[in-house]
Design an enzyme around this catalytic site. Structure first.
Site, PDB file in Angstrom:
ATOM      1  N   GLY A 215     -22.905  -5.804 -29.546  1.00 42.18           N
ATOM      2  CA  GLY A 215     -22.843  -4.345 -29.515  1.00 42.18           C
ATOM      3  C   GLY A 215     -22.587  -3.876 -28.100  1.00 42.18           C
ATOM      4  O   GLY A 215     -22.911  -4.563 -27.133  1.00 42.18           O
TER       5      GLY A 215
ATOM      6  N   ASP B 139     -32.389  10.973 -30.941  1.00 42.88           N
ATOM      7  CA  ASP B 139     -31.057  10.620 -31.452  1.00 42.88           C
ATOM      8  C   ASP B 139     -31.168   9.916 -32.799  1.00 42.88           C
ATOM      9  O   ASP B 139     -30.458   8.949 -33.068  1.00 42.88           O
ATOM     10  CB  ASP B 139     -30.326   9.735 -30.442  1.00 42.88           C
ATOM     11  CG  ASP B 139     -28.820   9.667 -30.709  1.00 42.88           C
ATOM     12  OD1 ASP B 139     -28.308  10.560 -31.409  1.00 42.88           O
ATOM     13  OD2 ASP B 139     -28.169   8.730 -30.228  1.00 42.88           O
TER      14      ASP B 139
END
Length: 446
Positions: free
Chosen positions: A20, A136
């Site tokens: 990632g 978030d």
């Protein structure tokens, strides 16, 4: 052993491929050489923290997250550091993103949606009790373990500096899940902002799409600030009532988590997550990482000079259960291919072709060795999208190309992938399926 190619080491961890990449950190697969445990290693540049003068805040949040032990929160094991890098060692989760489950199978049934929402509230509430807020929350940050249980990622780390100087990722990413008081750039209560995001997530789980989703940001912001949305006909009445109380644009009137727990729809078949027994946690590694980092010869992660070579172990990790046939089957759509394809073209030809196609679509490209970052505005020209591509050698003269979202909305990313890969027919290898299955069978028996 983590994988082929040049093996690197950080402390007791053998470090493998990148799994990632975000705006300020890379995440790599790694393995604890003492226990054999697989972990995720988040690699962060110290300069990004110092530049934004956030060392004290980040140190505090990492310290708190190391103390957090909850079954529905990705566990932070330890922190290592060199003069240039900070290495955050996290629990490795194998089940993928909850968002991918919705993309592949559509909206969830009421029972499954309620179970995931209950686990989400349990994890969020526990972290709030420790003074940590996410800021978030969205399905992309909700992972599933091998048993199908929900794990919240990036809790406590979401206030880290992002590209462009913004201090909160929620104000520079997709705003669809963000509370109206956050969008207005006013001071806000982190717990109530997270609660709003939980309400949007519940809507997505049950409807299969967003309650607030407009092409232009002005209209989108207006609908979020006025909480203008509607329910599809199939939506459960109990969930409607709960979401109405959560998605109140006035944070002073918005329902709090303790009230969510008392809601009749929420309480159905609710089994509170059993908290992990407290254990003694040492914070010396966190203090050392921020206070007196030492350069260690093992703490070096240089980019590879050529494509990494993936061995059988790497392919098994990628396949999530030995389902390697998907790598060879072009008849499936690219989402179900997990955004990977094979090619028999030379690596340099592959990279050149991918660069030309990306630029022809209006995106900027940045190449380093056999990795390429593609970035620009999404198809609607409303938000930033960035995609990382990397070439791996899986056999002599056979290469696998992996694509990963680095920034931007997942739905925009999926649209990009389908459009982009459709233009790469000249390099994608159409491997015979039956032959691939027989080879995979032999591989799995070794």
């Amino acid at each position: 052993m983590v994988g082929g190619g040049a093996l690197r080491r950080v402390g007791k961890y053998e470090v493998g491929r990148t799994i990632g990449e975000g705006t300020f950190a890379k995440v790599k697969f790694a393995q604890n050489t003492e226990s054999g445990e697989s972990v995720a290693m988040k690699v962060v540049d110290r300069s990004s923290i110092l530049k934004h003068k956030m060392a004290d805040q980040i140190k505090r949040e990492i310290s708190i997250m190391k103390l957090v032990r909850h079954p529905n929160v990705v566990r932070l094991h330890e922190v290592l550091a060199s003069r240039k890098k900070i290495f955050i060692i996290l629990e490795f989760i194998t089940g993928g993103e909850l968002f991918d489950k919705i993309i592949r199978h559509g909206r969830l049934n009421e029972a499954d949606a309620r179970r995931y929402f209950q686990q989400l509230i349990d994890g969020v509430d526990f972290c709030h009790s420790k003074g940590v807020y996410h800021r978030d929350l969205k399905p992309e940050n909700l992972l599933l373990d091998s048993q199908g249980n929900l794990k919240i990622s990036d809790f406590g780390l979401s206030a880290w500096p992002a590209q462009g100087g913004a201090l909160l990722r929620t104000t520079c990413g997709t705003p669809n899940y963000v509370a109206p008081e956050v969008l207005s750039h006013k001071g806000y209560d982190g717990a109530l902002a997270d609660t709003w995001s939980c309400g949007v997530i519940l809507y997505v789980l049950l409807a299969g799409y967003l309650p607030f989703d407009e092409v232009d940001l002005t209209t989108l912001y207006g609908k979020i600030e006025s909480a203008e949305y509607s329910f599809p006909a199939w939506f459960p009445n109990g969930a409607k009532s709960l979401i109405h109380r959560i998605l109140d644009p006035n944070p002073d009137k918005r329902i709090r988590i303790e009230e969510i727990r008392n809601d009749e729809w929420f309480k159905k078949n609710y089994e509170p997550t059993r908290e992990i027994e407290s254990e003694e946690v040492n914070l010396d590694d966190v203090n050392a990482a921020f206070d007196d980092p030492e350069e260690d010869a093992d703490h070096t992660l240089d980019d590879e000079a050529g494509p990494l070579t993936l061995n059988a172990f790497d392919l098994i990790i990628l396949s999530q259960g030995l389902n390697l046939a998907a790598l060879f089957d072009r008849r499936q759509d690219y989402d179900k291919l997990q955004n990977r394809f094979l090619s028999r073209k030379p690596a340099k030809v592959i990279m050149s072709s991918m660069e030309v196609v990306a630029q022809s679509m209006g995106y900027k490209t940045h190449i380093r060795n056999y990795k390429m970052r593609v970035e620009g505005l999404n198809a609607n020209k409303t938000s930033h999208l960035a995609v990382m591509l990397e070439i791996f050698e899986v056999a002599p003269s056979i290469f696998m190309i992996e694509l990963q979202r680095a920034a931007g909305d997942t739905s925009d990313y999926n649209k990009f992938i389908n459009n982009y890969c459709s233009k790469l027919d000249d390099i994608i290898w159409n491997f015979p399926i039956e032959k691939s299955k027989s080879r995979i069978s032999r591989l799995s028996k070794r």
